[in-house]
Scaffold this motif. Structure first.
Motif, PDB file in Angstrom:
ATOM      1  N   ARG A  62      17.361 -52.299  24.509  1.00 66.94           N
ATOM      2  CA  ARG A  62      16.966 -50.976  24.996  1.00 66.94           C
ATOM      3  C   ARG A  62      16.355 -51.146  26.373  1.00 66.94           C
ATOM      4  NH1 ARG A  62      12.821 -52.625  21.600  1.00 66.94           N
ATOM      5  NH2 ARG A  62      10.982 -52.984  22.864  1.00 66.94           N
ATOM      6  N   GLN A  63      16.251 -50.041  27.091  1.00 64.99           N
ATOM      7  CA  GLN A  63      15.571 -50.045  28.385  1.00 64.99           C
ATOM      8  C   GLN A  63      14.103 -49.729  28.139  1.00 64.99           C
ATOM      9  OE1 GLN A  63      16.776 -46.933  31.158  1.00 64.99           O
ATOM     10  NE2 GLN A  63      16.477 -48.309  32.883  1.00 64.99           N
ATOM     11  N   ASN A  64      13.213 -50.471  28.780  1.00 66.75           N
ATOM     12  CA  ASN A  64      11.770 -50.262  28.643  1.00 66.75           C
ATOM     13  C   ASN A  64      11.202 -49.802  29.977  1.00 66.75           C
ATOM     14  OD1 ASN A  64      11.332 -51.428  25.874  1.00 66.75           O
ATOM     15  ND2 ASN A  64      12.281 -53.171  26.893  1.00 66.75           N
ATOM     16  N   LEU A  65      10.455 -48.689  29.951  1.00 69.84           N
ATOM     17  CA  LEU A  65       9.850 -48.139  31.143  1.00 69.84           C
ATOM     18  C   LEU A  65       8.351 -48.020  30.898  1.00 69.84           C
ATOM     19  CD1 LEU A  65      12.440 -45.250  31.700  1.00 69.84           C
ATOM     20  CD2 LEU A  65      12.540 -47.584  32.606  1.00 69.84           C
ATOM     21  N   LEU A  66       7.548 -48.754  31.642  1.00 66.82           N
ATOM     22  CA  LEU A  66       6.094 -48.715  31.501  1.00 66.82           C
ATOM     23  C   LEU A  66       5.488 -48.116  32.747  1.00 66.82           C
ATOM     24  CD1 LEU A  66       7.036 -50.959  29.462  1.00 66.82           C
ATOM     25  CD2 LEU A  66       4.753 -51.903  29.710  1.00 66.82           C
ATOM     26  N   GLN A 106      17.753 -40.646  21.447  1.00 67.17           N
ATOM     27  CA  GLN A 106      18.152 -41.619  22.455  1.00 67.17           C
ATOM     28  C   GLN A 106      16.979 -42.153  23.261  1.00 67.17           C
ATOM     29  OE1 GLN A 106      21.610 -39.955  24.632  1.00 67.17           O
ATOM     30  NE2 GLN A 106      21.818 -38.569  22.886  1.00 67.17           N
ATOM     31  N   ALA A 107      15.842 -41.421  23.261  1.00 68.69           N
ATOM     32  CA  ALA A 107      14.687 -41.858  24.042  1.00 68.69           C
ATOM     33  C   ALA A 107      13.399 -41.499  23.320  1.00 68.69           C
ATOM     34  CB  ALA A 107      14.707 -41.219  25.424  1.00 68.69           C
ATOM     35  N   LEU A 108      12.419 -42.371  23.475  1.00 71.27           N
ATOM     36  CA  LEU A 108      11.087 -42.160  22.919  1.00 71.27           C
ATOM     37  C   LEU A 108      10.086 -42.360  24.043  1.00 71.27           C
ATOM     38  CD1 LEU A 108       9.005 -41.868  20.586  1.00 71.27           C
ATOM     39  CD2 LEU A 108       9.261 -44.335  20.216  1.00 71.27           C
ATOM     40  N   VAL A 109       9.219 -41.356  24.241  1.00 66.72           N
ATOM     41  CA  VAL A 109       8.156 -41.430  25.238  1.00 66.72           C
ATOM     42  C   VAL A 109       6.832 -41.408  24.492  1.00 66.72           C
ATOM     43  CG1 VAL A 109       7.114 -40.370  27.282  1.00 66.72           C
ATOM     44  CG2 VAL A 109       9.578 -40.124  26.888  1.00 66.72           C
ATOM     45  N   LEU A 110       6.051 -42.466  24.623  1.00 66.60           N
ATOM     46  CA  LEU A 110       4.738 -42.520  23.987  1.00 66.60           C
ATOM     47  C   LEU A 110       3.662 -42.224  25.023  1.00 66.60           C
ATOM     48  CD1 LEU A 110       5.074 -45.684  21.715  1.00 66.60           C
ATOM     49  CD2 LEU A 110       5.178 -43.271  21.026  1.00 66.60           C
ATOM     50  N   LEU A 113      18.257 -45.573  19.561  1.00 69.19           N
ATOM     51  CA  LEU A 113      17.363 -45.433  20.708  1.00 69.19           C
ATOM     52  C   LEU A 113      17.815 -46.334  21.852  1.00 69.19           C
ATOM     53  CD1 LEU A 113      14.386 -43.974  21.035  1.00 69.19           C
ATOM     54  CD2 LEU A 113      13.742 -46.348  21.374  1.00 69.19           C
ATOM     55  N   GLU A 114      17.878 -45.763  23.039  1.00 68.20           N
ATOM     56  CA  GLU A 114      18.305 -46.512  24.217  1.00 68.20           C
ATOM     57  C   GLU A 114      17.168 -46.793  25.184  1.00 68.20           C
ATOM     58  OE1 GLU A 114      21.442 -44.156  25.893  1.00 68.20           O
ATOM     59  OE2 GLU A 114      22.660 -44.313  24.090  1.00 68.20           O
ATOM     60  N   THR A 115      16.124 -45.929  25.165  1.00 65.29           N
ATOM     61  CA  THR A 115      15.048 -46.062  26.143  1.00 65.29           C
ATOM     62  C   THR A 115      13.690 -45.815  25.496  1.00 65.29           C
ATOM     63  OG1 THR A 115      16.557 -45.157  27.814  1.00 65.29           O
ATOM     64  CG2 THR A 115      14.247 -45.334  28.429  1.00 65.29           C
ATOM     65  N   LEU A 116      12.740 -46.669  25.807  1.00 66.73           N
ATOM     66  CA  LEU A 116      11.346 -46.510  25.407  1.00 66.73           C
ATOM     67  C   LEU A 116      10.518 -46.361  26.675  1.00 66.73           C
ATOM     68  CD1 LEU A 116       8.899 -46.641  23.428  1.00 66.73           C
ATOM     69  CD2 LEU A 116       8.924 -49.125  23.794  1.00 66.73           C
ATOM     70  N   VAL A 117       9.693 -45.308  26.706  1.00 72.92           N
ATOM     71  CA  VAL A 117       8.771 -45.107  27.825  1.00 72.92           C
ATOM     72  C   VAL A 117       7.353 -45.189  27.287  1.00 72.92           C
ATOM     73  CG1 VAL A 117       7.964 -43.546  29.641  1.00 72.92           C
ATOM     74  CG2 VAL A 117      10.393 -43.534  28.989  1.00 72.92           C
ATOM     75  N   LEU A 118       6.541 -46.022  27.897  1.00 75.80           N
ATOM     76  CA  LEU A 118       5.109 -46.023  27.613  1.00 75.80           C
ATOM     77  C   LEU A 118       4.448 -45.383  28.829  1.00 75.80           C
ATOM     78  CD1 LEU A 118       4.539 -49.587  26.080  1.00 75.80           C
ATOM     79  CD2 LEU A 118       5.000 -47.438  24.907  1.00 75.80           C
ATOM     80  N   ASP A 119       4.013 -44.141  28.663  1.00 72.68           N
ATOM     81  CA  ASP A 119       3.365 -43.411  29.755  1.00 72.68           C
ATOM     82  C   ASP A 119       1.866 -43.619  29.623  1.00 72.68           C
ATOM     83  OD1 ASP A 119       3.026 -41.807  31.947  1.00 72.68           O
ATOM     84  OD2 ASP A 119       3.180 -39.921  30.846  1.00 72.68           O
ATOM     85  N   LEU A 156      15.694 -40.811  32.117  1.00 76.21           N
ATOM     86  CA  LEU A 156      16.122 -40.549  30.737  1.00 76.21           C
ATOM     87  C   LEU A 156      17.275 -39.555  30.696  1.00 76.21           C
ATOM     88  CD1 LEU A 156      12.704 -39.939  28.908  1.00 76.21           C
ATOM     89  CD2 LEU A 156      14.061 -42.027  28.924  1.00 76.21           C
ATOM     90  N   LEU A 157      17.101 -38.453  31.405  1.00 70.79           N
ATOM     91  CA  LEU A 157      18.081 -37.366  31.348  1.00 70.79           C
ATOM     92  C   LEU A 157      19.417 -37.767  31.972  1.00 70.79           C
ATOM     93  CD1 LEU A 157      15.688 -34.427  32.239  1.00 70.79           C
ATOM     94  CD2 LEU A 157      16.793 -34.827  30.014  1.00 70.79           C
ATOM     95  N   ASN A 158      19.381 -38.616  32.988  1.00 68.20           N
ATOM     96  CA  ASN A 158      20.621 -38.994  33.662  1.00 68.20           C
ATOM     97  C   ASN A 158      21.577 -39.732  32.737  1.00 68.20           C
ATOM     98  OD1 ASN A 158      22.037 -38.922  36.271  1.00 68.20           O
ATOM     99  ND2 ASN A 158      21.947 -41.155  36.076  1.00 68.20           N
TER     100      ASN A 158
END
Length: 186
Positions: free
Chosen positions: A180-184, A75-79, A149-155, A63-65
């Protein structure tokens, strides 16, 4: 993975690399080595690894990069499934972001008053870390702006589903930009 891979082998911003050295991160864990190159290239990522394996640092660095700290927009959402995990994730991302000036990371979770969150949202945070219920409440009130929003993270994605957040997550995703970029991670 027998040979260790150094963070310096990645195309990370110099400020991130400098901070990683300062906090004692030099070699990547397995999950970081397998996911960070994909995240940096803009690919979606699905990863599963044990607790303590470095998942938060992996997606946090991803995300930070690509974050534009000069642009005050979300720009990013982390759930995360719980307030405790959201607080822990936000704390780690802040630690990873120490070298980047003016990065605003906001935690949005239930169980705390809404008013301070509303005040913090007046100046769009770069990264929001929160629980599905509270994020959905802010989206309904239109206090969270996700058009950029560019990135969604589902943690802990699997845990969120086990806890009954399926419909909330679907409702949140329906309001996010399609591109968007999706990170699961689980």
């Amino acid at each position: 993975m027998s040979d260790s891979i150094k963070f310096s082998s990645l195309d990370l911003q110099p400020t991130l690399l400098g901070n990683l050295i300062d906090i004692g991160y030099q070699e990547m864990t397995l999950v970081q080595a397998e996911t960070l190159p994909q995240m940096i290239s803009g690919s979606d990522v699905l990863a599963r690894a044990k607790t303590g394996s470095g998942k938060t640092a992996a997606f946090g660095l991803g995300l930070l990069n690509k974050l534009d700290a000069t642009s005050f927009r979300t720009q990013a959402l982390v759930l995360c499934p719980t307030r405790e995990l959201a607080d822990q994730v936000a704390k780690e991302i802040r630690r990873l972001a120490r070298g980047i000036l003016n990065v605003k990371i906001l935690t949005l979770c239930g169980g705390v008053p809404l008013r301070p969150q509303l005040a913090s949202l007046q100046h769009s945070p770069h990264i929001i870390v929160g629980t599905p219920g509270r994020v959905l409440k802010h989206l309904a009130k239109e206090t969270v702006k996700v058009k950029d929003l560019e990135t969604l993270v589902l943690d802990e994605a699997d845990r969120m589903l086990d806890m009954g957040f399926h419909d909330d997550i679907k409702s949140i995703i329906a309001q996010l930009p399609k591109k968007r970029q999706n990170l699961l991670f689980s």
